[in-house]
Design a protein around this motif. Sequence first.
Motif, PDB file in Angstrom:
ATOM      1  N   UNK A 122       0.829  -1.208   0.000  1.00  0.00           N
ATOM      2  CA  UNK A 122       0.000   0.000   0.000  1.00  0.00           C
ATOM      3  C   UNK A 122       0.867   1.263   0.000  1.00  0.00           C
ATOM      4  N   UNK A 123       1.949   1.241   0.759  1.00  0.00           N
ATOM      5  CA  UNK A 123       2.836   2.399   0.798  1.00  0.00           C
ATOM      6  C   UNK A 123       3.455   2.659  -0.572  1.00  0.00           C
ATOM      7  N   UNK A 124       3.768   1.610  -1.293  1.00  0.00           N
ATOM      8  CA  UNK A 124       4.343   1.763  -2.630  1.00  0.00           C
ATOM      9  C   UNK A 124       3.313   2.295  -3.620  1.00  0.00           C
ATOM     10  N   UNK A 125       2.094   1.800  -3.501  1.00  0.00           N
ATOM     11  CA  UNK A 125       1.021   2.306  -4.375  1.00  0.00           C
ATOM     12  C   UNK A 125       0.809   3.799  -4.142  1.00  0.00           C
ATOM     13  N   UNK A 126       0.784   4.191  -2.872  1.00  0.00           N
ATOM     14  CA  UNK A 126       0.604   5.606  -2.547  1.00  0.00           C
ATOM     15  C   UNK A 126       1.765   6.446  -3.084  1.00  0.00           C
ATOM     16  N   UNK A 127       2.984   5.901  -2.991  1.00  0.00           N
ATOM     17  CA  UNK A 127       4.165   6.642  -3.436  1.00  0.00           C
ATOM     18  C   UNK A 127       4.206   6.820  -4.947  1.00  0.00           C
ATOM     19  N   UNK A 128       3.495   5.973  -5.685  1.00  0.00           N
ATOM     20  CA  UNK A 128       3.463   6.110  -7.141  1.00  0.00           C
ATOM     21  C   UNK A 128       2.825   7.423  -7.587  1.00  0.00           C
ATOM     22  N   UNK A 129       2.014   8.006  -6.712  1.00  0.00           N
ATOM     23  CA  UNK A 129       1.371   9.278  -7.047  1.00  0.00           C
ATOM     24  C   UNK A 129       2.274  10.477  -6.760  1.00  0.00           C
ATOM     25  N   UNK A 130       3.468  10.212  -6.187  1.00  0.00           N
ATOM     26  CA  UNK A 130       4.413  11.301  -5.903  1.00  0.00           C
ATOM     27  C   UNK A 130       5.317  11.429  -7.124  1.00  0.00           C
ATOM     28  N   UNK A 131       5.076  12.437  -7.947  1.00  0.00           N
ATOM     29  CA  UNK A 131       5.701  12.503  -9.269  1.00  0.00           C
ATOM     30  C   UNK A 131       7.019  13.252  -9.308  1.00  0.00           C
ATOM     31  N   UNK A 132       7.329  14.060  -8.309  1.00  0.00           N
ATOM     32  CA  UNK A 132       8.512  14.909  -8.383  1.00  0.00           C
ATOM     33  C   UNK A 132       9.817  14.171  -8.160  1.00  0.00           C
ATOM     34  N   UNK A 133      10.902  14.759  -8.681  1.00  0.00           N
ATOM     35  CA  UNK A 133      12.253  14.281  -8.408  1.00  0.00           C
ATOM     36  C   UNK A 133      12.690  14.842  -7.060  1.00  0.00           C
ATOM     37  N   UNK A 134      13.164  14.005  -6.141  1.00  0.00           N
ATOM     38  CA  UNK A 134      13.517  14.497  -4.804  1.00  0.00           C
ATOM     39  C   UNK A 134      14.598  15.578  -4.794  1.00  0.00           C
ATOM     40  N   UNK A 135      15.348  15.700  -5.893  1.00  0.00           N
ATOM     41  CA  UNK A 135      16.392  16.719  -5.954  1.00  0.00           C
ATOM     42  C   UNK A 135      15.882  18.054  -6.494  1.00  0.00           C
ATOM     43  N   UNK A 136      14.643  18.080  -6.952  1.00  0.00           N
ATOM     44  CA  UNK A 136      14.064  19.328  -7.477  1.00  0.00           C
ATOM     45  C   UNK A 136      13.566  20.207  -6.337  1.00  0.00           C
ATOM     46  N   UNK A 137      13.633  21.525  -6.538  1.00  0.00           N
ATOM     47  CA  UNK A 137      13.281  22.452  -5.457  1.00  0.00           C
ATOM     48  C   UNK A 137      11.819  22.877  -5.488  1.00  0.00           C
ATOM     49  N   UNK A 138      11.090  22.497  -6.533  1.00  0.00           N
ATOM     50  CA  UNK A 138       9.687  22.882  -6.595  1.00  0.00           C
ATOM     51  C   UNK A 138       8.845  22.027  -5.657  1.00  0.00           C
ATOM     52  N   UNK A 139       7.559  22.342  -5.567  1.00  0.00           N
ATOM     53  CA  UNK A 139       6.679  21.688  -4.600  1.00  0.00           C
ATOM     54  C   UNK A 139       6.625  20.179  -4.799  1.00  0.00           C
ATOM     55  N   UNK A 140       6.577  19.740  -6.061  1.00  0.00           N
ATOM     56  CA  UNK A 140       6.511  18.306  -6.334  1.00  0.00           C
ATOM     57  C   UNK A 140       7.789  17.603  -5.876  1.00  0.00           C
ATOM     58  N   UNK A 141       8.919  18.254  -6.131  1.00  0.00           N
ATOM     59  CA  UNK A 141      10.185  17.680  -5.685  1.00  0.00           C
ATOM     60  C   UNK A 141      10.290  17.629  -4.173  1.00  0.00           C
ATOM     61  N   UNK A 142       9.832  18.709  -3.531  1.00  0.00           N
ATOM     62  CA  UNK A 142       9.896  18.741  -2.074  1.00  0.00           C
ATOM     63  C   UNK A 142       9.006  17.673  -1.461  1.00  0.00           C
TER      64      UNK A 142
END
Length: 348
Positions: free
Chosen positions: A21-41
Amino acid sequence: MPPRVYLDWNATAPLRPEARQAMIDAMDVSGNPSSVHAEGRRAKALIEKARGTIATAFGADGADIVFTSGSTEGAALALEGRGLHGAEIEHDAVAAWVETDLAVAPDGTVTVPDPEHSTLQNANSETGVIQTLPEGLAVCDATQSWGKVPLAFNWMGCTMALASAHKLGGPKGIGALILKRGTDLAARIRGGGQEMGRRSGTENVIGIAGFAAAAEAAMRDLDAGTWDRVEKFRNILESGIVAAAPEVILPGKDSSRLPNTACFAVPGWKGETQVMQMDLAGFAISAGSACSSGKVRASRVLTAMGYDDAVASSAIRVSLGPDTTEEEIGRFIDAWTAQYRKFRQRAA
């Protein structure tokens, strides 16, 4: 036809529903973790939350947790170029980087005269034998131990420890190297400087989320005494095997062991043959470590413990999990005993 029975939990544990379930939920997190925008954050926040969850589950608060692809990569990151000593019973992923000259006793325990320049597994994947960890140990391979026995990085007395998510019900392909804060560690994968500069590459956000959920759930199971029941079933299994085959050898039986692991051998009855026979009978077991690209050979672990090739090539490992039932253990004993009797008849 009865359903198949999975008795190879030390190779990989089935994916926990919490991790799925945690992996399914994480699939909706589209940003790159290194990006500074909201999706990345948002992606970065998920990773850091997971890092904290794993630190708490593994008793590693205040330590650094570096996400890797698993314990094999973690071993390379921790051990390459350090000139450490280890024992022949170490997993291949560790033995590849160390001088395997530490003494192994017949019961599977290892003497470590110089902990600061040595590595030691906490528990062996084949025999289940648990080691006493010396204070100041450089690296501990705790891959098989997390979630099965009480263990906390902060009281293990080591500088670094290995972990792999799929051994405790998380996804394959994600793990961690845990290390005391301030430990000097050179990056092996260079690039964007992720993981505090120690392991570059865009983080596996989905895998990390599943890892954290599995670690948290595994510790709940441990606290609830789930593995006490598993140990009871393991003991029933071993008693049934000994009753059927009095000449059977159980390496490490008199040592402290993981609660789920049974290793036994009937000299002359090849482990590879037993694995295939049990597979056809509906049971998944293994002969030695499962991390050898499908290769089956005489157990290097048992050879190091002093057993001859007749035993080392005949050993199988049956590893149970929280989902294993007593009825399944009874079925396995019956199926194995039937094949054992055929083996004795052919050998007569």
